[in-house]
Design a protein around this motif. Sequence first.
Motif, short mmCIF file in Angstrom:
data_model
loop_
_atom_site.label_atom_id
_atom_site.label_comp_id
_atom_site.label_asym_id
_atom_site.label_seq_id
_atom_site.Cartn_x
_atom_site.Cartn_y
_atom_site.Cartn_z
N PRO A 136 -4.79 -4.68 26.56
CA PRO A 136 -5.96 -3.95 26.05
C PRO A 136 -5.73 -3.49 24.60
O PRO A 136 -4.60 -3.16 24.23
N GLU A 137 -6.81 -3.46 23.83
CA GLU A 137 -6.69 -3.26 22.38
C GLU A 137 -5.90 -2.00 22.00
O GLU A 137 -5.01 -2.05 21.14
N GLN A 138 -6.21 -0.87 22.64
CA GLN A 138 -5.53 0.37 22.25
C GLN A 138 -4.03 0.28 22.49
O GLN A 138 -3.22 0.71 21.67
N GLU A 139 -3.70 -0.32 23.61
CA GLU A 139 -2.28 -0.48 23.96
C GLU A 139 -1.59 -1.43 22.98
O GLU A 139 -0.46 -1.22 22.54
N ARG A 140 -2.33 -2.49 22.61
CA ARG A 140 -1.79 -3.49 21.69
C ARG A 140 -1.52 -2.85 20.32
O ARG A 140 -0.45 -3.02 19.73
N LEU A 141 -2.48 -2.03 19.88
CA LEU A 141 -2.30 -1.38 18.57
C LEU A 141 -1.13 -0.41 18.61
O LEU A 141 -0.37 -0.31 17.65
N ARG A 142 -0.98 0.28 19.74
CA ARG A 142 0.17 1.21 19.87
C ARG A 142 1.48 0.45 19.72
O ARG A 142 2.40 0.90 19.07
N GLU A 143 1.53 -0.73 20.36
CA GLU A 143 2.76 -1.53 20.29
C GLU A 143 3.04 -1.98 18.85
O GLU A 143 4.15 -1.85 18.35
N PHE A 144 2.00 -2.49 18.18
CA PHE A 144 2.19 -2.92 16.78
C PHE A 144 2.61 -1.74 15.91
O PHE A 144 3.49 -1.86 15.07
N GLU A 145 1.93 -0.59 16.12
CA GLU A 145 2.26 0.60 15.31
C GLU A 145 3.72 0.99 15.52
O GLU A 145 4.42 1.33 14.56
N ALA A 146 4.17 0.94 16.76
CA ALA A 146 5.55 1.34 17.06
C ALA A 146 6.53 0.39 16.37
O ALA A 146 7.53 0.81 15.78
N ARG A 147 6.21 -0.91 16.41
CA ARG A 147 7.09 -1.90 15.77
C ARG A 147 7.09 -1.72 14.25
O ARG A 147 8.10 -1.88 13.59
N TRP A 148 5.90 -1.45 13.71
CA TRP A 148 5.77 -1.24 12.26
C TRP A 148 6.59 -0.01 11.84
O TRP A 148 7.28 -0.02 10.84
N ALA A 149 6.48 1.04 12.65
CA ALA A 149 7.20 2.28 12.33
C ALA A 149 8.71 2.08 12.44
O ALA A 149 9.49 2.68 11.70
N TYR A 150 9.13 1.23 13.37
CA TYR A 150 10.56 0.97 13.53
C TYR A 150 11.07 0.08 12.39
O TYR A 150 12.15 0.25 11.85
#
Length: 529
Positions: free
Chosen positions: A257-271
Amino acid sequence: MEKSFDALIVGAGFGGMYMLHRLRGMGFSARVLEAGAGVGGTWYWNRYPGARCDVESVQYSYQFSPELEQDWEWSERYATQPEILRYANHVCDRFDLWRDIQFETRVVRADFDESATLWRIETDTEETFVARFVVTAVGCLSSPNTPKIPGLADFAGSTYHTGYWPHEGVDFTGRTVGVIGTGSSAIQSIPIMAKQAKHLTVFQRTANYTVPAHNAPLDEAYVARVKASYREMRARARTKPAGIDFVINPASAVETPEQERLREFEARWAYGGLGFMAAFSDLLLNDESNKTAQDFVKAKIREIVEDPATAEMLTPKNIIGCKRLCVDTGYWETFNRPNVTLVDIADRPIERITATGLETKDGTYAFDCLVLATGFDAMTGALLKMDIRGRGGVTLREKWGEGPKSYLGLTVVGFPNLFMITGPGSPSVLTNMLPTIEQHVDFIADCLGAMRAKGATLIEPMEEAQDAWVGEVGKSASITLRSTCSSWYVGANIPGKPRVFMPYIGGFPSYIEHCKAVVAEDYRGFALS
Ligand code: NA7
């Protein structure tokens, strides 16, 4: 008088250094011939500002010596070129490698003498060598590509290539600078050059994807944890396709789902770092999934870059991860500086270099210094630069006229007793180079040991085995999106180079299994005599 060795190793980067260590340890006589004046290979030549490894330092390091792992201290999450070079020098001191490395000696020709079953090697010095075995450790990105742009020799200012940078460094303070290229070398060096230069003009042919490194000094507690668990970390890394200990999310991007997907990308970007591409398991398999990652990065570009027209120009149009993903420190932000200009040369290519700068169809650009961040003749360039002649005097260049063919990326039919470390057809550039190098060196050393035990003096792959492996390399390339764009993986950056996806993309674990099976079946696919 020619000098004679059991094995000659070409190149004193990480491959050549470890190969020497292994062979000497087994009682073989070996010598490394190296064109440069020091060890380190890639890290000896690539001294441009901001040059760093894009794999984390604790992973981009040798694992053959637990003592070395424990004693060496990496200072930052991503090691700088000078630190990696210090590491290479430390390894040479520690394992007493210097005495068998000959510097400033470039191999220009190697002939297989069929009657004597020996390789005869010519160098750019007066010296010649003979050896039963030749091992090339010449690197995958080591033959700099200087594009044939008309007028290049007319430029009256200073010209530099990122892959061949002056050892004394370059101070751009007060100078105007033009940079051609926006690959990894450019993306690492542009933010630093921009801080020094009076003005920096970036000439971009293809906009590229990059993710933040979030580099930082390593804290003591983290280093202690890594040192206490190196074996487990290395073992985990060997189970991952890239040989890097990333956390891979097994989910599909499009099915999340989109919100979950964005959370994952954000977490990877932040890492930060290349682990961004491990956010979902199908980013390089499925166009729609890939698009979700593209859209995420594109939104970041629009957020960071203040001028909408510049942001648009910087926005890549292709598949993310198809060309190698870059890892940066402040790249997009650099285009907010008043002293940086971006020029799109995709549709308006450079027509000529002039004494004072360059011309495109649209305009004239003046600068004092020209930086060519134009990459390499990747994977085959350094091998083909040497005039290697196998059975019947046939050259490797002729053999590879339609693209490189090899058995396991290690050996080539018609070139007995010649081994390539991280040659085309092996995982090499798609993986963490240090473990990949070690796996190849161990394979070669074990093979020479097995031959000695059997009393064999000649090894050569068989045509059917090579064909099957070339088929396997092609088949695995065809199922990923990585083979679909004009990258150096397919030789597209070098005019006239055959378009073939050169590395093996089936993953490091699968490659290791192939190699193990070959050995277990008494070097299946090889003829030994
Ligand atoms: P790359 O990634 O090959 O980048 C070279 C850059 O130079 C790339 O942007 C090219 O544009 C550009 N280029 C090359 N030739 C030309 C000409 N003739 N005109 C304009 N622009 C040109 O090399 P790097 O050194 O940055 O990185 C190599 C690898 O080293 C990297 O992937 C990491 O693994 C470490 P193009 O994209 O071809 O349009």
